[in-house]
Motif scaffolding. Structure first.
Motif, mmCIF file in Angstrom:
data_model
loop_
_atom_site.group_PDB
_atom_site.id
_atom_site.type_symbol
_atom_site.label_atom_id
_atom_site.label_comp_id
_atom_site.label_asym_id
_atom_site.label_seq_id
_atom_site.Cartn_x
_atom_site.Cartn_y
_atom_site.Cartn_z
ATOM 1 N N LEU A 55 0.635 -1.061 -0.193
ATOM 2 C CA LEU A 55 0.017 -0.085 -0.112
ATOM 3 C C LEU A 55 0.808 1.090 0.011
ATOM 4 O O LEU A 55 0.492 2.110 -0.675
ATOM 5 N N PRO A 56 1.866 1.392 0.877
ATOM 6 C CA PRO A 56 2.693 2.641 0.773
ATOM 7 C C PRO A 56 3.395 2.941 -0.651
ATOM 8 O O PRO A 56 3.541 4.119 -0.928
ATOM 9 N N PRO A 60 -0.375 8.159 -1.936
ATOM 10 C CA PRO A 60 0.362 9.518 -2.139
ATOM 11 C C PRO A 60 1.264 9.549 -0.793
ATOM 12 O O PRO A 60 0.817 9.336 0.279
ATOM 13 N N PRO A 61 2.583 9.906 -0.954
ATOM 14 C CA PRO A 61 3.416 10.078 0.455
ATOM 15 C C PRO A 61 2.643 11.072 1.473
ATOM 16 O O PRO A 61 2.905 10.688 2.600
ATOM 17 N N THR A 62 2.036 11.918 1.015
ATOM 18 C CA THR A 62 1.480 12.818 2.074
ATOM 19 C C THR A 62 0.237 12.114 2.808
ATOM 20 O O THR A 62 -0.006 12.499 3.851
ATOM 21 N N ILE A 67 -0.965 9.578 8.096
ATOM 22 C CA ILE A 67 -1.333 8.059 8.679
ATOM 23 C C ILE A 67 -0.166 8.049 9.824
ATOM 24 O O ILE A 67 -0.420 7.880 11.108
ATOM 25 N N LEU A 68 1.163 8.352 9.400
ATOM 26 C CA LEU A 68 2.020 8.157 10.477
ATOM 27 C C LEU A 68 2.059 9.470 11.679
ATOM 28 O O LEU A 68 2.370 9.085 12.624
ATOM 29 N N GLY A 167 7.265 13.945 0.766
ATOM 30 C CA GLY A 167 6.096 13.925 1.401
ATOM 31 C C GLY A 167 5.784 13.605 2.768
ATOM 32 O O GLY A 167 5.467 14.333 3.498
ATOM 33 N N ALA A 168 6.122 12.272 3.118
ATOM 34 C CA ALA A 168 5.848 11.655 4.284
ATOM 35 C C ALA A 168 7.000 12.221 5.205
ATOM 36 O O ALA A 168 6.654 12.594 6.477
#
Length: 231
Positions: A55-56, A60-62, A67-68, A167-168
């Protein structure tokens, strides 16, 4: 040019490389472990878990960063638990960079490891069993060497994804100069500030690193396959 290089703050590069190395180590062991376990599951469970683990890669990284952030925020149970019991803070720290990069890089390592394991000749495994080797020994002495090129390619790809993550990382770790500002975050920050010269410099740096990584992937992949000429 020399004067420009002297004035450049090199911390984003060191933070990116350090983050990429640690995140790749985490993604490597988790990816190999999960790929090994998933292959032993029934097809139904395999399809569901494979979708979750991949899924990751498609989110989208954002979204992954959001979620993180929900998981590790100090206002959330798990985030406050880590801080109160282990003095571990993830949000707005370098640890956040590692977590974000590892989560985003993991699917690449996992998918490549699983694909490499699936291509291993099953007769090699049967031969190891015939010789009385344990499952663990067969895996490390037979399966891993046979899947070596695919594992190596996945590792290099995971590292490339980890050092290029934006993003993340920006959502979880923020943009703190000398602490959480990676090259990708620096490019966005300098562009937003109108410092196109510095942003362009970091773009050149990341392009050169990416080129070296692609070359390494080609070299590693080329060792594991025979080249055919098309006439």
């Amino acid at each position: 040019m020399v004067e420009f290089l002297r004035e450049v703050n090199w911390s984003p590069l060191w933070i990116s490389l350090k983050t990429g190395l640690v995140a790749t180590v985490i993604a490597f062991f988790l990816g190999v472990f999960c790929a090994r376990k998933i292959m032993k599951l029934p097809s139904g469970a395999k399809a569901v878990l494979d979708g979750i683990l991949t899924l990751p890669l498609v989110l989208p990284p954002t979204v992954a960063g959001f979620i993180l952030l929900l998981i590790f925020s100090l206002k959330r149970p798990f985030g406050s638990f880590l801080l109160e019991n282990f003095d571990i803070k993830i949000v707005q720290t370098w640890k956040g960079c590692v977590v974000a990069a590892a989560v985003i890089a993991f699917p690449l390592m996992y998918r490549n490891a699983r694909a490499a394991f699936e291509q291993v000749d099953v007769n090699l495994i049967y031969a190891g069993q015939t010789l009385g080797m344990s499952d663990s020994r067969i895996f490390w002495r037979v399966v891993m060497p046979a899947a070596g090129p695919g594992i190596a390619s996945g590792t290099v790809l995971a590292f490339a994804r980890a050092i290029g993550e934006y993003g993340a990382t920006s959502m979880l770790a923020g943009n703190i100069l000398g602490k959480t500002r990676t090259v990708s975050v620096a490019i966005a920050a300098e562009t937003a500030a109108g410092n196109y010269g510095i942003a362009g410099f970091w773009v050149v740096v990341i392009v050169l690193i990416s080129f070296v990584i692609v070359a390494l992937i080609n070299i590693v992949s080329g060792r594991g396959m025979k080249t055919r000429r098309w006439i």
